[in-house]
Scaffold this motif. Sequence first.
Motif: not given
Length: 332
Positions: A17-42
């Motif tokens: 997961v690219a952090f820069d993408e997350l900042r622009h689309r924080p509500d996208e499900p895969r980003f929300a899941a990554a925020l909830a469990d930071p250890a689940s992604v690189a």
Amino acid sequence: MVDFWDYTPVFAGLPVVAFDELRHRPDEPRFAAALADPASVAWRLGPPHDPGCAEHGPWCRCREEDFDEHLEAFFGRVDPARVRALIAGGFGLEVSESTAEYRDLFVDHADRLTGLRSLFFTEYTTGDSEISWIVQCDMVPLLDAYPGLTDLTVRGGGDELNLGVAEHPSLRSLTLQNGGMPGATARSVMGAGLPALEHLELWPGVEEYGGSVTVDDLAPLLDGRVLGGVRSLGLRNAERTDEWVRALAGSPVLERLEVLDLSLGTLTDEGARVLMETPGFRGLRRLDLHHNYMTEETAARVREVFAAAGTEVDVKERMEGAPWRLYPAVSE
């Protein structure tokens, strides 16, 4: 498998997961899941450059923020103690500028990234840089700062790249990707205290781009005197793959290897004959030879011989070239 032409979608067995993408689309499900469990992604870190910058081109420093600001923004959104895997790139380096400043940033933040286990340092692709322009630095301070690190990948080379840490109890996988590996870098690995190391991947590269590593430089490994836990060995992207095959054929290390990766190199029919005629190679679980210069007939014979031995073998990507013009996959 490593692809220098695209950003890796999976690292350390985790989706990227690219952090820069997350900042622009924080509500996208895969980003929300990554925020909830930071250890689940690189997490891929690195502010994007301006691809339209006429002055600086792909090495543009016209960025939304510097890398240290980007890192602080990441820490502000993601609990650093729960991060297990990071990919670092987008440093904004000028051509041939050392990565030392960015290594030091990670050293300084080691007390925050306490759960970090896997690090890919300087993921630049051909869209960002030629691999020979990525000038790496001494990695010993980084390894010392992260005694729990189990997986380190470093892209780039140069005379300062040094892995000769006195003792690192946890590192199980080490990968060094470059267009030409200096002999001194290889010797630093041979002298490193890495008792847990199981996977070692080195890219000898080409002489034109600094590749001076020889069989003698790796003699302590080939003779079985150091890094005794290595079961998976990569000598990839080599200008003279046949020479490495001959060195391995008579080496004690072959007896304990389970996986051998000679891909991205210049294997010819000559080296293939050594592979087929040496019983030790048939004891491997997997043999990767993709991107080679074998003839079609020899490649078919290699598949036959190793299939009969129960060895998984990859001979895809047969290249064409005169004997004096054989190129590994990545050099410049």
